[in-house]
Design a protein around this motif. Sequence first.
Motif, short mmCIF file in Angstrom:
data_model
loop_
_atom_site.label_atom_id
_atom_site.label_comp_id
_atom_site.label_asym_id
_atom_site.label_seq_id
_atom_site.Cartn_x
_atom_site.Cartn_y
_atom_site.Cartn_z
N ILE A 1 0.85 -1.20 0.00
CA ILE A 1 0.00 0.00 0.00
C ILE A 1 0.88 1.25 0.00
O ILE A 1 0.64 2.21 -0.73
CB ILE A 1 -0.95 -0.01 1.22
N ASP A 2 1.92 1.21 0.80
CA ASP A 2 2.83 2.36 0.86
C ASP A 2 3.46 2.62 -0.51
O ASP A 2 3.54 3.76 -0.96
CB ASP A 2 3.95 2.10 1.88
N ASN A 3 3.89 1.55 -1.15
CA ASN A 3 4.51 1.71 -2.48
C ASN A 3 3.51 2.24 -3.50
O ASN A 3 3.85 3.06 -4.35
CB ASN A 3 5.06 0.38 -2.96
N LEU A 4 2.26 1.75 -3.39
CA LEU A 4 1.23 2.21 -4.32
C LEU A 4 1.00 3.72 -4.13
O LEU A 4 0.85 4.48 -5.10
CB LEU A 4 -0.07 1.44 -4.05
N ALA A 5 1.00 4.12 -2.85
CA ALA A 5 0.82 5.55 -2.56
C ALA A 5 1.99 6.34 -3.13
O ALA A 5 1.80 7.41 -3.74
CB ALA A 5 0.72 5.75 -1.06
N ASP A 6 3.20 5.82 -2.95
CA ASP A 6 4.38 6.48 -3.50
C ASP A 6 4.25 6.64 -5.00
O ASP A 6 4.56 7.69 -5.56
CB ASP A 6 5.64 5.65 -3.21
N PHE A 7 3.80 5.56 -5.61
CA PHE A 7 3.69 5.57 -7.07
C PHE A 7 2.65 6.60 -7.53
O PHE A 7 2.86 7.35 -8.48
CB PHE A 7 3.32 4.17 -7.57
N TYR A 8 1.55 6.64 -6.79
CA TYR A 8 0.49 7.59 -7.12
C TYR A 8 1.04 9.01 -7.05
O TYR A 8 0.84 9.83 -7.95
CB TYR A 8 -0.68 7.41 -6.15
#
Lengths: 101, 793
Positions: free
Chosen positions: B599-606
């Motif tokens: 989830i953290d990585n997805l947020a970073d990517f967003y």
Amino acid sequence: MVARKKKAELIERAGRQTIELDNVPSESIEECHELIDTLSKLNEARDLDRICEIIDKYLKKYIKGVGCSIFLMDPTTNELKLIYSKMIDKESWSRAKYRVG
Amino acid sequence: MAKYKKFLYIKNEKDEGEIQQIYPKPPNHVDSGKPHETTKIGPFMAAPILNIGSYQLEKGDFKDLKAFIDRLNDETNLLSKFIKNKLSPEILGSLNAYEDIIGNDQLVDRFIDELNNLLGNEFFYSKELFRDISLSREIEDLLLNVPTQKEDILYINRLLLEDVYRDELTKCYVLGVIRLPHVADGGTEFTEYEKRIFNYFAIRLSQSIENANIVKKYNNLVSIYRRIGHCCEYDTTDNILDKLFEVVRFMPEIVGGGYCTIFTIESEMVIPQATTSTSKPFLEIVKRSRSGTYLYDIKGPGLTSWVARNKKPIRIDNISNEKEIRKIDPDLIALRPVVEIEYDDVGPFLAVPIIRDGNSVGVIRVLRRKGARPFKSMDETLLTGSAELLSLVLSNIIRNKEFSIRQSKATEQWLSIFSSELVNKGIIVKEISYAHEINDFFNTPVSGEISEKIKDSLDNLWKKDYGMSKSISLLSDFKNYEDMLLELPGYRDHFIHQFQVFILGAIIIDDIYKIGKEKNKKSFLDFYSSAIKEPGLTKQHADFAWLIASSFHDIAYPIEKSDKIFDKFFSNFMGIEESVIQGIRLEYIIYDSGYQRLIDNLADFYVSLQNTGKGWAFNGNDNRSINVDACFNEALWRNLLKKRDHGVLGALILLHQSLSDSGTRHFSTVIYPAALAIALHGKLLLELQEDIVFEQNPLAFLLRFCDLSQEWGRGNAIIGNPNLSKIDVNYNESDNMIHVRVEISLGNAHAALKKEIEARDVFGRLFSRDMVFELKINDTGKEYSSLRRLISL
């Protein structure tokens, strides 16, 4: 007369495929053999051309006519169709039809 | 002459009086050729060429010798009584115990000799003897004159015998005639010897012509087999039928003439497929045959239906003879009309079944005119042989027809699901990496389950370049769970929908590639590369990201709806209507299962996509916006925990599965862009403060646009029948931009209104600068555009 009668019997038998040659005059035997050969040839014929060829060649030897015609029945139309004619040329007769009944 | 089947001798053919004496009525003489030159003709003789050789009885003339003896022993039969009285005591004795005679060739020969002796010497006819026998017209004509010559007695007796012992004796018929005229001038009468010889030739001719007929039949059989074989080479029903007409024309030849029809059996009906005819034009007959004029119900009482139903041949000498027909089956009748000739003209009848794998697939029927010679058992055998070969052809016809029906049904189903617009566009894509596979998919509609074909197709595409076999296996599981979801009220298909979204996007991407090339505009890869900012990106990366984002985006629906599924179980099995599942605490599951990092990585990517600065990296991004990150995280968690949003869950599932499939190999180039697009396609998008800008996040933009547009093939009785009217991607010179336009119809006012609301919300978040995306809802005429929003801003 006797020979003639015997010959007639002989021919009768030739017609029905059996023959006894005892007491038959030699000149008649030859003719009978020839007839039997001819009839055998007819028996062995496997196509209409060959049949017509035999009739053409041999029938006149036995019967003094001016020609001969052979018709075959077409079961589809019930008509006789001329397949062989010696008296009148074949071309002009090829369209002739004899309806039965 | 042929009519009376009798040797004819006329001294002078010109003498009509003489002819009248011989013939009770003048022969019906038709001569369409050159006129007969009668003036030259004198003595004339003609002999019939008979099937039986001569009128004398021979062994072969008995159809059933035992039955004949039985009839002779019948005391009520007056002719039998008459004949028996004339036989020798020895033969008479053997007849009374016929086991003595059957099989005893010598005794049989003597019996036949005695019969022949009778035939030639005792005239059988008397009114008393024949009072109960109905005689043929020909014999009645002949009986007008009492015969005196031995030959005439033999001839009429033989015909009388045939009329009395119809079932026991072979009927004599005429194969032909040999004729020998003399020239009148100088021509002498024929001698008895010549007449005799002439008759022998006629007798022998019967044998040779029968031989010639057999050879001809054999040759015809070979020829017809070739023709039937040729039919087998044709692969379409119409082609086979055309060839079948050639077969049917020649079929009568193998049985020595007649009219033929070939029937097929379909849906319990016996249907003429090809026929020969007499008076009516061939094509008209065929047309009428096919249109239903000559169809027979297989359960009907007719002869042809009986053959088809009982898988047995029928051979009848005369179709008008009801007794002969009833002998086969008491309920059997000859039905009119028949296609070949006028029913009243039909005489001999022969029909054989065409059997394939134990079932009747057709019938071959041959008819002859009344009075024509009957069919023989050999004809039946020959026709049956042809029927065996023809069964292959008819199987092909029936199979082709069934295939064609299946195909048309499949195509109908295909188009009702995918819409003709999508199929027509799908078969011409050529630039996208999966062009070949998409073309193939639409070029070969299947008659089975469409979802199975989709599964196979997606399985192939997911494994093709990246080998993601574990992730794709989830799609099969999804399809299985969806069968349960479909039981929930209001739930619509998502499995096929995901594939449709993929195809719609693929068509749009393909067109963007095409127009990009033509007009030197940015391609989909250009948009993708500038958004993702990863080095070495190729078309395969961009296209694969689209494939997995689109075809996986609803994968988490079963989890989103799991409460409702469980509630349904309790409701169905235990009758508990209220919700008993209180909601699973997802946060613990997420923490415990290591999803937090994803989830953290997805947020970073967003955040990295939303910011225009530096690229994104797992190990920290200097340029990340704390505020955007926090907002995204909060919205994501809210959706995850409270709404169990299938978008967010789907993104996590993809990230989790792809780790076990390919590790982190394609994370930044394919997996995260796809996962983010999936996360944003649901409720999360509407809760974020930021828009989805095509140039910043083309994948998420395209997925949401296609997901919104895809409604066709998902209709039901409540929401109507949605349709895709148009997919149009073109370059607009006036604004120098590529326009992507999709037009849909919902087919129902309520559904259209719902779609309007959804479109308004979604287009409130979709935004583009270099391209225009438009959606039109045809039912209400409302249009939505990513550019219009720009203008309104």
